[in-house]
Motif scaffolding. Structure first.
Motif, PDB file in Angstrom:
ATOM      1  N   TRP A  12       0.830  -1.205   0.000  1.00  0.00           N
ATOM      2  CA  TRP A  12       0.000   0.000   0.000  1.00  0.00           C
ATOM      3  C   TRP A  12       0.866   1.257   0.000  1.00  0.00           C
ATOM      4  O   TRP A  12       0.675   2.167  -0.813  1.00  0.00           O
ATOM      5  CB  TRP A  12      -0.912  -0.046   1.227  1.00  0.00           C
ATOM      6  N   TYR A  13       1.838   1.310   0.923  1.00  0.00           N
ATOM      7  CA  TYR A  13       2.649   2.516   1.053  1.00  0.00           C
ATOM      8  C   TYR A  13       3.745   2.606  -0.002  1.00  0.00           C
ATOM      9  O   TYR A  13       4.263   3.694  -0.267  1.00  0.00           O
ATOM     10  CB  TYR A  13       3.253   2.581   2.467  1.00  0.00           C
ATOM     11  N   HIS A  15       3.212   1.976  -3.119  1.00  0.00           N
ATOM     12  CA  HIS A  15       2.586   2.341  -4.393  1.00  0.00           C
ATOM     13  C   HIS A  15       1.610   3.512  -4.277  1.00  0.00           C
ATOM     14  O   HIS A  15       0.791   3.725  -5.159  1.00  0.00           O
ATOM     15  CB  HIS A  15       1.848   1.129  -4.993  1.00  0.00           C
ATOM     16  N   GLN A  16       1.670   4.265  -3.177  1.00  0.00           N
ATOM     17  CA  GLN A  16       0.743   5.380  -3.042  1.00  0.00           C
ATOM     18  C   GLN A  16       1.216   6.584  -3.865  1.00  0.00           C
ATOM     19  O   GLN A  16       2.411   6.851  -3.965  1.00  0.00           O
ATOM     20  CB  GLN A  16       0.585   5.773  -1.570  1.00  0.00           C
ATOM     21  N   ASN A  18       0.091  10.786  -5.197  1.00  0.00           N
ATOM     22  CA  ASN A  18      -0.651  12.011  -4.906  1.00  0.00           C
ATOM     23  C   ASN A  18      -0.858  12.819  -6.177  1.00  0.00           C
ATOM     24  O   ASN A  18      -0.083  12.717  -7.136  1.00  0.00           O
ATOM     25  CB  ASN A  18       0.104  12.878  -3.896  1.00  0.00           C
ATOM     26  N   ARG A  31       4.693  10.052  -6.771  1.00  0.00           N
ATOM     27  CA  ARG A  31       4.781   9.128  -5.645  1.00  0.00           C
ATOM     28  C   ARG A  31       4.956   9.876  -4.334  1.00  0.00           C
ATOM     29  O   ARG A  31       5.630  10.906  -4.266  1.00  0.00           O
ATOM     30  CB  ARG A  31       5.941   8.155  -5.844  1.00  0.00           C
ATOM     31  N   ARG A  37      -0.933   8.147   5.390  1.00  0.00           N
ATOM     32  CA  ARG A  37      -2.014   8.660   4.552  1.00  0.00           C
ATOM     33  C   ARG A  37      -2.855   9.676   5.331  1.00  0.00           C
ATOM     34  O   ARG A  37      -3.256   9.432   6.465  1.00  0.00           O
ATOM     35  CB  ARG A  37      -2.895   7.502   4.084  1.00  0.00           C
ATOM     36  N   GLY A  40      -6.367   8.684   6.954  1.00  0.00           N
ATOM     37  CA  GLY A  40      -6.524   7.232   6.974  1.00  0.00           C
ATOM     38  C   GLY A  40      -6.849   6.716   8.364  1.00  0.00           C
ATOM     39  O   GLY A  40      -6.314   7.218   9.367  1.00  0.00           O
ATOM     40  N   SER A  43      -3.745   5.459  10.080  1.00  0.00           N
ATOM     41  CA  SER A  43      -2.615   6.386  10.161  1.00  0.00           C
ATOM     42  C   SER A  43      -2.194   6.715  11.593  1.00  0.00           C
ATOM     43  O   SER A  43      -0.991   6.703  11.887  1.00  0.00           O
ATOM     44  CB  SER A  43      -2.941   7.671   9.391  1.00  0.00           C
TER      45      SER A  43
END
Length: 296
Positions: A12-13, A15-16, A18, A31, A37, A40, A43
């Protein structure tokens, strides 16, 4: 934590991405290399795990302020941290631990937003303090600082924070009175309870004068009159009784009783120490002043 869950967070982190919207135009995605997040649900927990090692290192240093044998040298909430020490040398040692942790974890402290304060001991307060540095940058000394929305002052008085809440109460009441002038009384009462009775951090107020406290009480009464469209000099006790709404003193008593209950029921070491002291000034203040509904 199960390995499958760890792998989910890693993917998840890793491939996040913005994007930024400006004037109705969306930027190209990029990236996000660090941080949790925004908004989240996981978070806060992930951030606590990330910062736990720093808190453990600071607490294990056993340098700072001691109250009833309990070392209190750091207070942390999300990314806001307060360091406490009875000496400049102690603060420097605590800051050194923070600098080393930040360097090893790829973090950078905002020196502009970092300041230090010297609390008065009675009427005494040193005027000249050796420089305190963070990342080789001298920190600014201040006499008051807004921490988590509450104004803390060097003289430990609550006048500044009470005035902050008085002004905020006036703004909220005027906003409700303008926007909802044509609503029914039931709606106005509901809005008043929702926006004007919180009195943020009021249960922490201990040191203040009768004049400052009375100014807030008068503003509270006038706020209700403005919201309800009542005459300025109508009976305060009568209007609250008729609307079945808590008056100022009732609101203060409930806020203080709620905080005392939570402090006494907390498993936190610092809060348990405060609740366990029979001579604790704060507990005594809440039980004698606010619960009695008067101010000396």
């Amino acid at each position: 934590m199960p390995l499958e869950l760890v792998n989910i967070f890693k993917y998840w982190y890793a491939h996040q991405v913005n994007s930024v919207r400006w004037a109705g135009v969306m930027s190209e995605p990029y990236r996000l290399e660090c941080g949790v997040r925004q908004g989240g649900l996981t978070s806060p927990t992930l951030f606590n795990l990330y910062m736990d090692a720093l808190i453990v290192a600071l607490s294990g240093l056993h340098v700072g302020c001691y109250v009833d044998g309990v070392c209190v040298n750091n207070l942390s909430y999300a990314d806001d941290m307060v360091l406490l020490s009875a000496s400049v040398c102690g603060i420097r040692r605590l800051l050194k631990v923070c600098e080393e942790y930040a360097c090893s974890h790829g973090l950078l402290y905002n020196v502009v937003k970092s300041q230090y304060m010297v609390f008065q001991a009675g009427s005494k307060c040193p005027q000249h303090v050796p420089p305190i540095r963070l990342n080789d940058v001298p920190l600014e000394r201040v006499d008051q600082f807004k921490y988590l929305g509450h104004w803390v002052t060097a003289d430990l008085r609550d006048h500044v924070d009470i005035e902050r809440e008085r002004r905020a109460l006036s703004k909220r009441a005027n906003m409700i009175a303008r926007r909802f002038a044509r609503c029914s009384s039931e709606v106005k009462i509901t809005l008043f309870k929702a926006f004007c009775t919180s009195l943020y951090t009021c249960s922490l107020w201990v040191s203040y004068t009768q004049a400052v406290y009375s100014a807030l009480r008068i503003q509270y009464n006038n706020a209700f009159r403005a919201v309800m469209g009542l005459p300025r000099f109508c009976s305060a006790s009568g209007m609250f009784a008729e609307a079945r709404t808590d008056c100022f003193h009732s609101t203060m008593r409930k806020r203080c009783a709620s905080l005392v209950r939570r402090v006494r029921g907390s498993s936190n070491t610092v809060l348990a120490m405060i609740a366990g002291r029979l001579d604790c000034p704060y507990i005594g203040h809440c039980c004698s002043r606010h619960v009695a509904g008067c101010v000396r």
